[in-house]
Design an enzyme around this catalytic site. Sequence first.
Site, short mmCIF file in Angstrom:
data_model
loop_
_atom_site.label_atom_id
_atom_site.label_comp_id
_atom_site.label_asym_id
_atom_site.label_seq_id
_atom_site.Cartn_x
_atom_site.Cartn_y
_atom_site.Cartn_z
CG HIS A 29 -0.53 -15.27 0.58
ND1 HIS A 29 -0.93 -14.19 1.34
CD2 HIS A 29 -0.55 -16.34 1.41
CE1 HIS A 29 -1.17 -14.60 2.58
NE2 HIS A 29 -0.95 -15.89 2.65
CB THR B 43 -0.98 0.03 1.19
OG1 THR B 43 -0.27 -0.19 2.40
CG2 THR B 43 -2.07 -1.01 1.05
CB SER C 265 -2.31 -6.19 11.97
OG SER C 265 -2.93 -7.21 11.22
#
Length: 245
Positions: A128, A35, A199
């Site tokens: 991923h 991001t 997080s």
Amino acid sequence: MAQVITDPTEAARELSRRVEKAERIVFFGGAGVSTASGIPDFRSEDGLYNMKFKYPPEQMLSHTFFVNHTAEFYDFYRERMIALDAKPNQAHLKLAELEEQGKLLAVVTQNIDGLHQDAGSKRVFELHGSVRRNICQKCGHTYGAEWILETTGVPHCEKCGGLIKPDVVLYEEALNDAVMMGALKAISQADMLIVGGTSLVVYPAAGLIQYFQGNELVICNMQPTPQDASADLVCACDIAKAFAF
Ligand code: ZN
């Protein structure tokens, strides 16, 4: 007790000081690393998303959805998952530089955008997968993201006509064992682990850092994480700015 720094300039100075002393750094990164390069988190349901797609992203990125609604899966994939305009930020660039200097063992990432490789990183464990690889399910031929963007509907292999599936771990699918083992091995050998842009509450992030046996744990994340208390340094600021040294 962790040293917590919120000022980006001060965070970069302190991170630099600690990186200087480390010899075997591993970086573990989450969505926040991407991001910072302007790649939107696909989970954020903005207006555009709501107008255009009938299903929530978690459903559209599931194995079941890929099998049953392949064309709709690809509409979403082309529009929301592939962001070829994005450029590596200072965090990607610094990590590549540290690898080049022989100080960084590996990057472990949950992101699928390939920006670490764009920055020059060689040893990247993509937990991923990556949108840069799209594989024919029949013959194994691999297609890049650009090629996928030029197709419409369901893309089929130019060589054998087989169905192409992104080399991305979808919901309901297992992580790749070899990638996971490589990541765990690198983390267990590190003397410094820098965790950034995550997080640390979602699997497998939370579990992975249990394998760290080194003496310097650094967390770079805007929001507090459950591991902050056990960290040595917490940079609670923009990750790209923390790596601007
Ligand atoms: Zn094929």
